[in-house]
Design an enzyme around this catalytic site. Structure first.
Site, PDB file in Angstrom:
ATOM      1  N   ASP A  81       0.802  -1.102   0.147  1.00  0.00           N
ATOM      2  CA  ASP A  81       0.144   0.052  -0.072  1.00  0.00           C
ATOM      3  C   ASP A  81       0.864   1.203   0.148  1.00  0.00           C
ATOM      4  O   ASP A  81       0.435   2.420  -0.666  1.00  0.00           O
ATOM      5  CB  ASP A  81      -1.025   0.134   1.339  1.00  0.00           C
ATOM      6  CG  ASP A  81      -2.000  -1.199   1.264  1.00  0.00           C
ATOM      7  OD1 ASP A  81      -2.093  -1.696   0.022  1.00  0.00           O
ATOM      8  OD2 ASP A  81      -2.550  -1.432   2.416  1.00  0.00           O
TER       9      ASP A  81
HETATM   10  N1  LIG Z   1       1.198   1.610  10.642  1.00  0.00           N
HETATM   11  C1  LIG Z   1       0.110   1.730  11.043  1.00  0.00           C
HETATM   12  O1  LIG Z   1      -0.243   2.290  12.166  1.00  0.00           O
HETATM   13  C2  LIG Z   1      -1.127   1.131  10.193  1.00  0.00           C
HETATM   14  C3  LIG Z   1      -2.243   0.845  11.185  1.00  0.00           C
HETATM   15  C4  LIG Z   1      -3.259   0.193  10.676  1.00  0.00           C
HETATM   16  C5  LIG Z   1      -3.297   0.144   9.155  1.00  0.00           C
HETATM   17  N2  LIG Z   1      -1.995   0.383   8.474  1.00  0.00           N
HETATM   18  C6  LIG Z   1      -2.177   0.009   7.121  1.00  0.00           C
HETATM   19  O2  LIG Z   1      -1.288  -1.135   6.819  1.00  0.00           O
HETATM   20  C7  LIG Z   1      -0.717  -0.777   5.421  1.00  0.00           C
HETATM   21  C8  LIG Z   1       0.716  -0.873   5.524  1.00  0.00           C
HETATM   22  O3  LIG Z   1       1.228  -0.846   4.200  1.00  0.00           O
HETATM   23  P1  LIG Z   1       2.507  -1.609   3.808  1.00  0.00           P
HETATM   24  O4  LIG Z   1       2.775  -1.462   2.746  1.00  0.00           O
HETATM   25  O5  LIG Z   1       3.372  -1.698   4.891  1.00  0.00           O
HETATM   26  O6  LIG Z   1       1.960  -3.156   3.953  1.00  0.00           O
HETATM   27  P2  LIG Z   1       0.575  -3.811   3.145  1.00  0.00           P
HETATM   28  O7  LIG Z   1       0.258  -2.837   2.051  1.00  0.00           O
HETATM   29  O8  LIG Z   1      -0.368  -4.245   4.012  1.00  0.00           O
HETATM   30  O9  LIG Z   1       1.224  -4.982   2.260  1.00  0.00           O
HETATM   31  C9  LIG Z   1       2.127  -5.858   3.040  1.00  0.00           C
HETATM   32  C10 LIG Z   1       2.509  -6.851   1.766  1.00  0.00           C
HETATM   33  O10 LIG Z   1       3.341  -7.892   2.541  1.00  0.00           O
HETATM   34  C11 LIG Z   1       3.519  -9.088   1.885  1.00  0.00           C
HETATM   35  N3  LIG Z   1       3.701  -9.921   2.740  1.00  0.00           N
HETATM   36  C12 LIG Z   1       2.900 -10.675   3.759  1.00  0.00           C
HETATM   37  N4  LIG Z   1       3.891 -11.486   4.453  1.00  0.00           N
HETATM   38  C13 LIG Z   1       4.926 -11.541   3.717  1.00  0.00           C
HETATM   39  C14 LIG Z   1       5.977 -12.451   3.802  1.00  0.00           C
HETATM   40  N5  LIG Z   1       6.172 -13.274   4.821  1.00  0.00           N
HETATM   41  N6  LIG Z   1       7.025 -12.373   3.122  1.00  0.00           N
HETATM   42  C15 LIG Z   1       6.961 -11.382   2.315  1.00  0.00           C
HETATM   43  N7  LIG Z   1       5.865 -10.455   2.001  1.00  0.00           N
HETATM   44  C16 LIG Z   1       4.933 -10.825   2.657  1.00  0.00           C
HETATM   45  C17 LIG Z   1       2.130  -9.159   1.177  1.00  0.00           C
HETATM   46  O11 LIG Z   1       1.911  -9.445  -0.012  1.00  0.00           O
HETATM   47  P3  LIG Z   1       1.830 -11.123  -0.252  1.00  0.00           P
HETATM   48  O12 LIG Z   1       0.724 -11.793   0.348  1.00  0.00           O
HETATM   49  O13 LIG Z   1       2.034 -11.100  -1.826  1.00  0.00           O
HETATM   50  O14 LIG Z   1       3.413 -11.730   0.149  1.00  0.00           O
HETATM   51  C18 LIG Z   1       1.416  -7.671   1.290  1.00  0.00           C
HETATM   52  O15 LIG Z   1       1.229  -7.210   0.135  1.00  0.00           O
HETATM   53  C19 LIG Z   1      -1.396   0.558   4.977  1.00  0.00           C
HETATM   54  O16 LIG Z   1      -2.510   0.442   4.138  1.00  0.00           O
HETATM   55  C20 LIG Z   1      -1.878   1.180   6.223  1.00  0.00           C
HETATM   56  O17 LIG Z   1      -2.846   2.168   6.189  1.00  0.00           O
HETATM   57  C21 LIG Z   1      -1.157   0.715   9.035  1.00  0.00           C
END
Ligand SMILES: NC(=O)c1ccc[n+]([C@@H]2O[C@H](COP(=O)([O-])OP(=O)(O)OC[C@H]3O[C@@H](n4cnc5c(N)ncnc54)[C@H](OP(=O)(O)O)[C@@H]3O)[C@@H](O)[C@H]2O)c1
Ligand SMILES: NC(=O)c1ccc[n+]([C@@H]2O[C@H](COP(=O)([O-])OP(=O)(O)OC[C@H]3O[C@@H](n4cnc5c(N)ncnc54)[C@H](OP(=O)(O)O)[C@@H]3O)[C@@H](O)[C@H]2O)c1
Lengths: 461, 99, 99, 461
Positions: free
Chosen positions: D388
């Site tokens: 994301d």
């Molecule tokens: N930081 C905060 O406080 C918070 C709080 C609530 C929500 N969020 C939300 O969380 C999101 C964070 O974004 P992000 O880019 O960090 O994460 P993300 O968009 O949730 O993407 C995480 C990616 O990691 C991959 N993944 C999962 N397990 C894995 C593994 N073992 N090895 C390799 N890849 C793996 C997944 O793809 P695959 O399945 O293809 O592996 C997934 O696409 C945002 O949308 C944000 O709004 C953040």
């Protein structure tokens, strides 16, 4: 009823807090001041309602008289006289706290009077009175009634110490024997003397710092009175002012690159010693003199001008004609900016207020850090009644009182123009080597006269 | 005696608030801030009203009335002059033209 | 009844302080800040100590002891984990070499 | 004695305030935490001393048991499990407040119990219990005990409304008839249900926001208990946490570009729906697959790499090996930086904590605004388990849940490498068009496995 009263006071306190917060940011400052006004009105009205107004006549008369005086002064005052006005008002706040405390001493609202009430009563009498006399001295210095230079008595610090000891002794006596009217009066008397001896050795130009400090004291006096009366809104509003005044004092000292200790006890300030004397050191260097007409001719060929206003602009009241001049320059397509040093003038933000009064928009004013890199690409640095804030000795001369103070880098501009009456130094008494630089043009005369001449010449061309 | 403790708590907390609020105010606003907080310290008028509120002309009442006068000068004068100063700070409406 | 008013004053002032302190904390510190302030909310242990402090085994005492246990987990766990986390934030001692 | 007690509480309150202030700045954070510890110790010790410790045994046992459990958990916990641990501790704080309030209900310290004590008692019972059950649900979701996806019951909001009404009614009944033990128990019961229904419709990945909110509640519960006991240090410390938790919640929502309302009632979050499904829309575009060895070869010729870690890094626990890899790259003279998006991972500051754990110096971590301009001059953007926070749809696709969220500009780098297990989307469920870009290399696999492979390949070369 007590709930209504207390909640209104709480609401007023919250509005004071929010008001003070808003006062700290340019966009919201006016709203913040209005919040504080509403808070004050709330506190006054609920007090009148709850206390039943037993003696309405004297109260109404008192409020109207005080309000009228305050209102008239506020409307009439010149912006350049702001420092002395704030000083005077501080003193009034202080004396009001003293009077309330003393009145409470004469007729206590709750008997028996407890130890803690007596202690805070002493504090209130003392701080309030020091604020009064200290502020009066500050006012007199700024208004020119007293000489601005530091007046140091023989054994000055020892005298102050003795006065403090006297207050402590009288305070103890008072607590031991609260019935005797002598002790509170003695405390007031000593405090009055101390206020004088505290402020009198401080130079006139350091007064803004002193005023900020006295502002803090007037808050503490109100707070102490709040302790005496167990009134939370007094305690809170007073503490807010006490704390913020102290921070403000510190910020000012930082901007002047001095310690508070040095301001209070350093006896710096040669405010009165202007004139052609005392400059340039021993050897006689030559300066190039020019007239307003010469300056107007130079302005023909330039693209960018940075104006650096200083204390002399305020003295000469030249802000309006300066604004007219800068509009004429802009009409010719010249890029005009104002560079405002944090301690230009004689009180913090002094130049901003003056220029705002003359309708200069505040986004044409640049703070030092934002504009210092631009001088090297600027054709003319036009310095009007400023000296210390552009004195390159601050960078190099280790024994100078200015040493270490960040300055505006006017000496990087292609041409430097000084508008001032003489080769005299500024507040710090430090000669300015830039006067003798080849690229410097000295235009001697009163700031208002010279700028008016410039405007005329620019119009005629 | 309890009331002293309460007062000390309230005072301490308010001091923290005052400190937090004023750190990092730009120099542009120092003068209005001084005169504005000056007006706030006129809150002592509340105490003056209580002191002056009596159906007699004892010394304490007279001092109270005097305190009202001084505090009101501080309040009205301080707020008005601050408002006047802040009213002078404006953004350039001609910027678009001028620049 | 006066004590309610005092409590409300103290609460209001503390809320202002809390607001002022936390605005503009960098995201880097959000997690430690959460766990640190979490530990602070374990202050309720003070109330628990008072509740458990009796020479009997009434229900209220037992609840007090339970409250002590829970609050202490919160306090000790919260502070320790925050410290552990913050201890991991370090500046690069090798920067001079590395850069 | 009352002075000693009250002044110690005041000192503790001041230390809590200073501690919290210091916690807000990287340089002083650890000191701040220590101040808060000292404050807590002071408050506990003075309470024990003043109250005379009538029943020392149960108190000591309680403190030791609680302290040991807390200490062991704190030592053992993995950094990736931080969110659920904070959630659980919050719940404990909440239940402690409820227990204290209920115990006070059973045996009031001051009789007769006044109206205001009863009102704050209800608040304390209610907020404390909501904090407990809400935190337990949050914990269960984060720990995988409950499914992470939003669970919305039929008529969910109406149910919540009814529960609130019930609490108000029971509260009034309690105040009318405080003697009946039924009402407080009913209030607790309803609060327990409400805590569940409040948190259960919120997606697992939104839990950090919920935890911050519950943190705020646990503070408010402590404060309410302070009202019941007229204890200022409880009121102050609780209010500090209540206010700062609320601000933190708001900061987090801002960083995710969502409103608090949307988080609480929007039922967003498809946390469980990873896997190769649901991506790329209808048409099948092609991606180029690579291995860790391919990546290692590419690294031969580059000068600058920016690493973008995301949630997947945390899941795979790949931070240590990632640090090893970046040191290998640096040893070759490659400039390596980390770009940290404010909401990368599943709790704010998540990536910072993880990388700090792996000894990555925090000045190698760059916040989004500081590094976004550098991608265009960078050879490789290496994205590990993030989606994301680098999804360009956030800029263009109006109907995307990401739309408007600022992202890291990885697509401006010369080469983009994705390390993840599949073409699956991230938390927001939004397909990432960058996967299909020509300059993108997809390296499928678990983050730890792939980076370990990279390290190996780099070493062998
Ligand atoms: N930081 C905060 O406080 C918070 C709080 C609530 C929500 N969020 C939300 O969380 C999101 C964070 O974004 P992000 O880019 O960090 O994460 P993300 O968009 O949730 O993407 C995480 C990616 O990691 C991959 N993944 C999962 N397990 C894995 C593994 N073992 N090895 C390799 N890849 C793996 C997944 O793809 P695959 O399945 O293809 O592996 C997934 O696409 C945002 O949308 C944000 O709004 C953040
Ligand atoms: N802003 C504050 O809060 C504050 C507070 C306390 C002290 N100070 C100190 O005040 C100084 C301020 O620096 P500054 O550069 O603004 O002022 P300055 O260094 O004091 O210089 C003012 C100059 O104005 C000239 N001047 C006086 N009357 C004039 C008139 N009618 N027409 C034209 N010129 C006139 C004087 O030179 P001639 O006599 O040759 O005309 C003098 O050199 C700093 O040292 C600062 O530390 C500032």
């Amino acid at each position: 009823m007590i709930y209504l009263e207390q909640f209104t006071y709480l609401l007023a306190s919250a509005l004071f807090i929010i008001g003070l917060k808003y006062l700290g940011s340019a966009k919201t400052a006016r709203k913040g001041n209005q919040y504080a006004m509403i808070a004050m009105a709330l506190a006054i009205v609920i007090t009148l309602v709850i206390s039943g107004v037993a003696g309405p006549l004297q109260i109404i008369v008192g409020m109207v008289v005080g309000g009228l005086i305050g209102g008239i002064v506020a409307k009439r005052i010149e912006m350049t006289e702001m420092p002395q006005m704030v000083a005077l008002f501080n003193g009034f706040g202080g004396v009001a706290s003293t009077l309330v405390a003393y009145s409470e001493y004469l007729e206590p609202t709750t008997t028996p009077v407890t130890l803690d009430v007596n202690i805070t009563l002493i504090l209130s009498l003392f701080i309030g009175t020091v604020t009064l006399t200290g502020s009066l001295i500050a006012f007199a210095k700024l208004q020119g009634i007293l000489p601005g230079r530091p007046i140091v008595l023989p054994l000055h610090q020892i005298l102050n110490l003795l006065l403090m000891i006297a207050v402590v002794i009288f305070g103890i006596m008072y607590i031991v024997e609260p019935g005797l009217p002598l002790w509170p009066l003695l405390i007031i008397a000593v405090a009055a003397v101390f206020g004088v001896t505290f402020v009198i050795p401080i130079g006139g130009a350091d007064m803004p710092v002193v005023i900020a400090l006295l502002n803090s004291y007037s808050g503490l006096a109100a707070s102490a009175t709040g302790f005496v009366l167990s009134n939370n809104v007094l305690i809170i509003a007073g503490a807010l002012v006490g704390a913020s005044g102290l921070i403000l004092t510190q910020l000012m000292c930082d901007a002047m690159n001095r310690s508070l200790f040095n301001v209070l006890f350093g006896a710096v300030g040669t405010d009165d010693s202007t004139g052609e004397s005392g400059t340039g050191g021993g050897e006689q260097k030559s300066v190039t003199r020019y007239t307003a007409e010469d300056a107007a001719i130079i302005m023909d060929g330039v693209q960018s001008v940075i104006i650096v206003p200083g204390y002399g602009l305020a003295v000469a009241q030249a802000q309006h004609v300066l604004h007219e001049m800068s509009e004429l320059l802009q009409a010719r397509g010249i890029d005009v900016k104002y560079a405002i040093h944090p301690v230009a003038g004689r009180m913090p933000g002094h130049m901003n207020v003056l220029l705002a009064e003359a309708n200069v928009p505040y986004d044409a004013l640049y703070e030092m850090d934002d504009i210092n890199d631009e001088f090297q690409n600027t054709d003319v640095a036009l310095i009007i009644g400023a000296n210390d804030v552009v004195n390159p000795s601050a960078r190099t001369k280790k024994d100078s009182p200015l040493y270490g103070m960040p300055i505006l880098n006017v000496d990087y501009a292609r041409t430097v123009m000084f508008v001032k009456r003489s080769l005299g130094a500024g507040f710090a008494g430090e000669a300015n080597p830039l006067f003798f630089d080849d690229k410097t043009m000295m235009i001697f005369g009163d700031a208002k006269a010279v700028v008016t001449g410039l405007v005329k010449a620019l119009k005629e061309e | 005696m309890e009331s002293l403790i309460v007062s000390i708590y309230v005072f301490t907390l308010a001091v923290f608030i005052g400190f937090e609020l004023i750190t990092k105010v730009p120099p542009l606003l120092h003068t209005p801030l001084m005169s504005g907080s000056n007006a706030i310290s006129g809150i002592t008028v509340v105490g003056a009203l209580l002191a002056a509120n009596a159906n007699n002309w004892h010394m304490s009442t007279i001092l109270g009335v005097l305190a009202i006068v001084f505090a009101m000068i501080n309040v009205i004068g301080g707020f008005m002059v601050t408002d006047r100063m802040l009213g002078m700070f404006k953004k350039d409406k001609k910027t678009e033209k001028g620049a």
